[in-house]
Design a protein around this motif. Sequence first.
Motif, PDB file in Angstrom:
ATOM      1  N   GLY A   1      13.686   8.160 -18.256  1.00  0.00           N
ATOM      2  CA  GLY A   1      12.575   7.312 -18.808  1.00  0.00           C
ATOM      3  C   GLY A   1      12.159   6.253 -18.168  1.00  0.00           C
ATOM      4  O   GLY A   1      11.646   5.198 -18.692  1.00  0.00           O
ATOM      5  N   ASN A   2      12.097   6.302 -16.863  1.00  0.00           N
ATOM      6  CA  ASN A   2      11.406   5.616 -15.945  1.00  0.00           C
ATOM      7  C   ASN A   2       9.782   5.779 -16.015  1.00  0.00           C
ATOM      8  O   ASN A   2       9.562   6.716 -16.061  1.00  0.00           O
ATOM      9  CB  ASN A   2      11.875   5.364 -14.718  1.00  0.00           C
ATOM     10  CG  ASN A   2      13.362   5.145 -14.529  1.00  0.00           C
ATOM     11  OD1 ASN A   2      13.596   4.011 -15.311  1.00  0.00           O
ATOM     12  ND2 ASN A   2      14.115   5.823 -13.636  1.00  0.00           N
ATOM     13  N   LEU A   3       8.990   4.878 -15.795  1.00  0.00           N
ATOM     14  CA  LEU A   3       7.344   5.123 -15.745  1.00  0.00           C
ATOM     15  C   LEU A   3       6.856   5.174 -14.450  1.00  0.00           C
ATOM     16  O   LEU A   3       7.395   4.221 -13.500  1.00  0.00           O
ATOM     17  CB  LEU A   3       6.685   3.987 -16.480  1.00  0.00           C
ATOM     18  CG  LEU A   3       7.237   3.764 -17.970  1.00  0.00           C
ATOM     19  CD1 LEU A   3       6.282   2.817 -18.802  1.00  0.00           C
ATOM     20  CD2 LEU A   3       7.074   5.069 -18.758  1.00  0.00           C
ATOM     21  N   ILE A   4       6.120   6.065 -14.052  1.00  0.00           N
ATOM     22  CA  ILE A   4       5.461   6.119 -12.585  1.00  0.00           C
ATOM     23  C   ILE A   4       3.803   5.742 -13.133  1.00  0.00           C
ATOM     24  O   ILE A   4       3.401   6.305 -14.050  1.00  0.00           O
ATOM     25  CB  ILE A   4       5.283   7.477 -12.111  1.00  0.00           C
ATOM     26  CG1 ILE A   4       6.852   7.834 -12.029  1.00  0.00           C
ATOM     27  CG2 ILE A   4       4.647   7.481 -10.803  1.00  0.00           C
ATOM     28  CD1 ILE A   4       7.231   9.318 -11.441  1.00  0.00           C
ATOM     29  N   ILE A   5       3.519   4.730 -12.273  1.00  0.00           N
ATOM     30  CA  ILE A   5       2.161   3.935 -12.647  1.00  0.00           C
ATOM     31  C   ILE A   5       1.278   4.050 -11.706  1.00  0.00           C
ATOM     32  O   ILE A   5       1.471   3.531 -10.670  1.00  0.00           O
ATOM     33  CB  ILE A   5       2.550   2.496 -13.200  1.00  0.00           C
ATOM     34  CG1 ILE A   5       3.423   2.685 -14.403  1.00  0.00           C
ATOM     35  CG2 ILE A   5       1.239   1.906 -13.536  1.00  0.00           C
ATOM     36  CD1 ILE A   5       4.168   1.212 -14.616  1.00  0.00           C
ATOM     37  N   GLY A   6       0.136   4.620 -11.737  1.00  0.00           N
ATOM     38  CA  GLY A   6      -0.837   4.427 -10.751  1.00  0.00           C
ATOM     39  C   GLY A   6      -1.777   3.485 -10.895  1.00  0.00           C
ATOM     40  O   GLY A   6      -2.014   3.173 -12.246  1.00  0.00           O
ATOM     41  N   SER A   7      -2.346   2.876  -9.857  1.00  0.00           N
ATOM     42  CA  SER A   7      -3.276   1.954 -10.038  1.00  0.00           C
ATOM     43  C   SER A   7      -4.383   2.164  -8.642  1.00  0.00           C
ATOM     44  O   SER A   7      -4.208   2.827  -8.116  1.00  0.00           O
ATOM     45  CB  SER A   7      -2.675   0.715 -10.069  1.00  0.00           C
ATOM     46  OG  SER A   7      -2.371   0.155  -8.615  1.00  0.00           O
ATOM     47  N   GLN A   8      -5.354   1.366  -8.977  1.00  0.00           N
ATOM     48  CA  GLN A   8      -6.362   1.121  -7.888  1.00  0.00           C
ATOM     49  C   GLN A   8      -5.731   0.655  -6.477  1.00  0.00           C
ATOM     50  O   GLN A   8      -6.230   0.712  -5.430  1.00  0.00           O
ATOM     51  CB  GLN A   8      -7.633   0.454  -8.156  1.00  0.00           C
ATOM     52  CG  GLN A   8      -8.801   1.057  -8.753  1.00  0.00           C
ATOM     53  CD  GLN A   8      -9.696   0.547  -9.013  1.00  0.00           C
ATOM     54  OE1 GLN A   8     -10.027  -0.553  -8.937  1.00  0.00           O
ATOM     55  NE2 GLN A   8     -11.076   1.325  -9.304  1.00  0.00           N
ATOM     56  N   SER A   9      -4.493   0.109  -6.608  1.00  0.00           N
ATOM     57  CA  SER A   9      -3.895  -0.637  -5.429  1.00  0.00           C
ATOM     58  C   SER A   9      -2.749  -0.141  -4.876  1.00  0.00           C
ATOM     59  O   SER A   9      -2.458  -0.299  -3.397  1.00  0.00           O
ATOM     60  CB  SER A   9      -3.621  -2.161  -5.643  1.00  0.00           C
ATOM     61  OG  SER A   9      -4.788  -2.619  -6.335  1.00  0.00           O
ATOM     62  N   ASN A  10      -1.958   0.643  -5.551  1.00  0.00           N
ATOM     63  CA  ASN A  10      -0.492   1.143  -5.331  1.00  0.00           C
ATOM     64  C   ASN A  10      -0.037   2.272  -6.200  1.00  0.00           C
ATOM     65  O   ASN A  10      -0.720   2.740  -7.295  1.00  0.00           O
ATOM     66  CB  ASN A  10       0.271   0.154  -4.892  1.00  0.00           C
ATOM     67  CG  ASN A  10       0.595  -0.787  -6.343  1.00  0.00           C
ATOM     68  OD1 ASN A  10       0.069  -0.340  -7.105  1.00  0.00           O
ATOM     69  ND2 ASN A  10       1.359  -1.885  -5.978  1.00  0.00           N
ATOM     70  N   LEU A  11       1.098   2.899  -6.020  1.00  0.00           N
ATOM     71  CA  LEU A  11       1.954   3.670  -6.659  1.00  0.00           C
ATOM     72  C   LEU A  11       3.219   2.957  -6.985  1.00  0.00           C
ATOM     73  O   LEU A  11       3.954   2.671  -5.959  1.00  0.00           O
ATOM     74  CB  LEU A  11       1.962   4.915  -6.308  1.00  0.00           C
ATOM     75  CG  LEU A  11       2.666   5.997  -7.310  1.00  0.00           C
ATOM     76  CD1 LEU A  11       2.038   6.317  -8.449  1.00  0.00           C
ATOM     77  CD2 LEU A  11       3.075   7.219  -6.415  1.00  0.00           C
ATOM     78  N   VAL A  12       3.681   2.732  -8.219  1.00  0.00           N
ATOM     79  CA  VAL A  12       5.047   1.984  -8.552  1.00  0.00           C
ATOM     80  C   VAL A  12       5.807   2.682  -9.406  1.00  0.00           C
ATOM     81  O   VAL A  12       5.220   3.408 -10.086  1.00  0.00           O
ATOM     82  CB  VAL A  12       5.025   0.394  -9.009  1.00  0.00           C
ATOM     83  CG1 VAL A  12       3.979  -0.364  -7.827  1.00  0.00           C
ATOM     84  CG2 VAL A  12       4.202   0.283 -10.294  1.00  0.00           C
ATOM     85  N   LYS A  13       6.961   2.648  -9.435  1.00  0.00           N
ATOM     86  CA  LYS A  13       7.932   3.073 -10.468  1.00  0.00           C
ATOM     87  C   LYS A  13       8.523   1.804 -11.480  1.00  0.00           C
ATOM     88  O   LYS A  13       9.010   0.795 -10.716  1.00  0.00           O
ATOM     89  CB  LYS A  13       9.141   4.014 -10.058  1.00  0.00           C
ATOM     90  CG  LYS A  13       9.908   4.319 -10.990  1.00  0.00           C
ATOM     91  CD  LYS A  13      11.193   5.291 -10.297  1.00  0.00           C
ATOM     92  CE  LYS A  13      10.572   6.476 -10.173  1.00  0.00           C
ATOM     93  NZ  LYS A  13      11.621   7.625  -9.791  1.00  0.00           N
ATOM     94  N   TYR A  14       8.414   2.108 -12.725  1.00  0.00           N
ATOM     95  CA  TYR A  14       9.042   0.860 -13.527  1.00  0.00           C
ATOM     96  C   TYR A  14      10.538   1.544 -13.698  1.00  0.00           C
ATOM     97  O   TYR A  14      10.776   2.522 -14.530  1.00  0.00           O
ATOM     98  CB  TYR A  14       8.137   0.708 -14.732  1.00  0.00           C
ATOM     99  CG  TYR A  14       8.970   0.078 -15.864  1.00  0.00           C
ATOM    100  CD1 TYR A  14       8.890  -1.660 -15.548  1.00  0.00           C
ATOM    101  CD2 TYR A  14       9.283   0.959 -16.902  1.00  0.00           C
ATOM    102  CE1 TYR A  14       9.561  -2.300 -16.653  1.00  0.00           C
ATOM    103  CE2 TYR A  14      10.078  -0.218 -17.958  1.00  0.00           C
ATOM    104  CZ  TYR A  14      10.124  -1.718 -17.969  1.00  0.00           C
ATOM    105  OH  TYR A  14      10.714  -2.257 -18.764  1.00  0.00           O
ATOM    106  N   ASN A  15      11.644   0.759 -13.509  1.00  0.00           N
ATOM    107  CA  ASN A  15      12.877   1.001 -13.860  1.00  0.00           C
ATOM    108  C   ASN A  15      13.253   0.329 -15.225  1.00  0.00           C
ATOM    109  O   ASN A  15      13.234  -0.789 -15.316  1.00  0.00           O
ATOM    110  CB  ASN A  15      13.816   0.355 -12.472  1.00  0.00           C
ATOM    111  CG  ASN A  15      15.185   0.751 -12.808  1.00  0.00           C
ATOM    112  OD1 ASN A  15      15.782   0.601 -14.095  1.00  0.00           O
ATOM    113  ND2 ASN A  15      15.966   1.233 -11.728  1.00  0.00           N
ATOM    114  N   LYS A  16      13.380   1.103 -16.100  1.00  0.00           N
ATOM    115  CA  LYS A  16      13.496   0.752 -17.814  1.00  0.00           C
ATOM    116  C   LYS A  16      14.917   0.093 -17.550  1.00  0.00           C
ATOM    117  O   LYS A  16      14.849  -0.831 -18.397  1.00  0.00           O
ATOM    118  CB  LYS A  16      13.624   1.812 -18.563  1.00  0.00           C
ATOM    119  CG  LYS A  16      13.153   1.594 -20.087  1.00  0.00           C
ATOM    120  CD  LYS A  16      13.136   2.665 -20.699  1.00  0.00           C
ATOM    121  CE  LYS A  16      12.099   2.401 -21.799  1.00  0.00           C
ATOM    122  NZ  LYS A  16      11.735   3.486 -22.542  1.00  0.00           N
TER     123      LYS A  16
END
Length: 1017
Positions: free
Chosen positions: A105-120
């Motif tokens: 249920g954690n999100l993997i989020i891409g952006s123009q600056s980095n790649l992060v994981k959201y720990n729900k």
Amino acid sequence: MIKKTTSTFIVYLKLLIAFSCVFTTKVIAQNKQTLLFKHLTQEDGLSDPTIKALHTDKDNFLWIGTENGLNRFDGTSCITYKESAKNRSSFPGNYITKIIEDKGGNLIIGSQSNLVKYNKAKDSFEAYSFSNPNLKSNYYSFPFYIDAEENLWVYLAGNVYKYAEKQKKLSYVTTYSNGYAFTPIPCYKKLNWFVSRGVKGIYLNEANDVKEKHVKEFFMGSQTLVSHIEDVYFASDTLFWMAGDKGLIKLNPASKKYQTFNSYLKEKNIACTAIAKYPGKPWLFVGTRNNGLLIFDLTTEKFIDQYVHQSSNLFSLSANYIRRIYIDKKQNLFISVDGYGLDYTNLNKVIFPRYLDKKESNNANFDNDISYILKDKYGKIWCGTKNSGLLIYNQGLDKSARHEFLKMGISKLVELDNGNLLIELSTGSFYIYVRTLDKFLPLKTSFSKTYNGKVQINQIMKFGDDLYTATEYGVAKANIRNNESLFLNMVDDINRSLNWPNIQRLIPISKNKLLVQTFYTSTYLYSFNNGQFKYEKEIGRSPYAINGNVTIGDKIFLATTSGLIKYNTTTSILDNLSIFDANCTSILADKNQNLWIGSNNGLYFYDNQKQSKTRYTISDGLQSMVFNSNSISLIDENQIAIGGINGINLFNPNKTNIYKSVSQPKITEILINDQPYTESGNPITTNNLNLKHNQNTLTFAFSSMDYINPKQRKIVYRMVGYDNKEVTVLGSNRIRFPNMPSGSFKLELLDAQSNLKTTLSITIGAPFWQKWWFISSMSISLILLSALVLYLYLRWIKHQQLLQLRQMINFQKADRKRIADDLHDDLGLKLSSLKHYLLAGDINKMIDSGELRTLSSEYIDEAVNVLRTTLINLSPKTLDESGLIIALQDLTESIGKLGIVKIHFDYSGFTTVLKSAQQYALYRICQELINNTIKHAQAKNIYISIINRDEKLILLYEDDGKGFDYESVKRGYGLSNIEAHVKAIKADIELDTEIGKGVAVTIIINLRQNIKFKIDD
């Protein structure tokens, strides 16, 4: 002239109303529906109006990636996560590219600056750390897949990689990509191939082809069609549908054959930007650059529908440039509208197809405010308008036949037995449509009686074989003579029997019974026999207008300005209470004997069997919230037409079930003592709370998680173990429980529609003073303390008893001394004087002269008086025999004879009988007060008054003596004796005195309710 066109909405059927002519070509599309969009903008909390990514997580929160921040939306509120100087190392960049979700249920989020994981669970972000020096900071990322081995496939800074998170290993895949990538299968399966986007066209990549030998290019510069691809839908391994600047492209990658679709109606060269499969139907949603949202039929391979922005329709798209299309598992459709934010709706939500309004018909001068709808016996539909004449359609409303009475209003339409129609214009003029001549002929109107001015006709209806009208002057029978005149013959049988014959409505009950309602007053029952009406009785007061009626069995349902009212034809009872409260304007029964009621506040459906109601509004597709009188008609058993101020709705009554979305409420925020509580992590995933005893004011914010109608979603909550009371609220809300006790509780949130429940277990610890060891020690201490207090109290009681015994002995000694003094000083003195006189004188001489008898009698009388006075002081016999008042009279009279002081005794306000103890005490008190006044006060007058008032006896004693200082005076026998007597009878005493101002004493006895009044005083 009939003009054919197509609106932006293809619905069950389409109708354009024009000024001089009206078109309609009936389009049957029972499996289509109008989409009514809601809007999320910056005013609602969205961080930026340009949306790049959309994703719904396992808890049904919608995550929205924009060009300036990440947002979480629950249907009601929008929370923004933005990068700042403080969180730059962990937060995603503000320009979001893609959002996907792992198994946890954690999100993997891409952006123009980095790649992060959201720990729900922790509600926190953590940036990925790669060994590649080019990926240390400030790099473009686009995550697009998680395979069966939970490897992450992601585009990073110009290349596609596969990242094994457990091993922290980053493996190169290909460089044939320009950011976006598309996969043909859902996550957690083996990925064999994927499509990546180039600057122009696409690349078809084999997943394990790290040497890039088998990459295939499509729509690049070397091919005939060069296109910039924005989105891809994979129908199969050999059939791709792509949204590109050249339109919708169909591609067979095996044969390399393709076909483009970029025209719809008059619109050519449509540029497509997004694509999504319509769930359960062979259609595609296709977003365009300037042409709104299109629907493409995969069977016919044609565009079949279009949704565009309409300035007059709040439920249309915000604009026509579509960026993204996303459909979640509940079939909520989310549309990213470039520069305007998010538009969203649900594909299963029932709506009512509607005829287009005057703005959509490109004829703003035409008034489509529908005043009357009538279906005649030949199947033609007659539609009157308020200001734009009469529209006539053939059977089924599929073709306009003619348009009459241009720029004039239509008030009434009545079908006659011969097929002709009677028409009343808003001016009061009448026309008749003669079917055999196919002409409208004017009618001259006349009455059997003369009236000044125009006569208001409220209703024209058929009763038996004749027409009757309800007018402001009474009921009239209508006769049409030779299609030239309309003669109204006033019905005196009815009109003369009414005090006020202003008739609002005529309602037939049977062939020989009629209800007559006078204007906003009462409803009456009449019988009809041998051509005459007879007054039966008044049914009931009806201070409202009746705008329509339907008979079902023995019930007549009345659509009134005060709601839906029911009348029982068997019992002749008119209900005082309405079935529901609304200004009802029209009513109709469908083939299932259920009711459809137009109102000034939407359309109501009343299930006659279940006796339940459902209200529809413009959010369900109604042309407006206001429907007009007489503007509803059953077109056929499956079609109802209802008109209002903005055209007509045509709908199938059997297919109007309200869509009920399945939602589970979620706790979105926890506050302890009115401060955010972060120790438990994310409130959404928190199942247990363990709190201290002083953390006992709990506040919970929750969301209904409904994207369709969140504000009207019923949520039932209760705190089990606290009060267990169920409370129902509407929509997202906030709950506060102040000063909760220690213990174990459970907060339950229940969706009343889906019965899905969210629970949160709560434990509030007890303070140390509620611990067992503290309670035990305190109990022992209290027992010891209680024993000590009891011992001291018993000693005090014993001491008080001893004091009372001593005081009683002292009182007795004082009484004996006073009696002895009285006997010695008075009685003894008299007897002693008599003895000395006898001894000193000549007895014989005194006997002979009679002096001895006289003297002896005198001294003996005085002694007897002294003895009598002493006995009275001890126990006055008069008090026992005659009561307090007589005893006090004797006392005051005997003292008054001494001439020392004058006593005034008033007992006129005394009317009660006292107990003997109370009488004795009051007597003794008065006796002591008088004695004190005589001995010490030097008073000339004493005033004694005794009265009873308000269940109280009041004794007032005053003297005009010199008074004394009550605080400093020595408390002698007299005052102590008075206080003892007062205490004995549970009375209250007030003593008011000052030096030089005499003494005032008030004694009050509370008699309560045990008063016995004297019969005669």
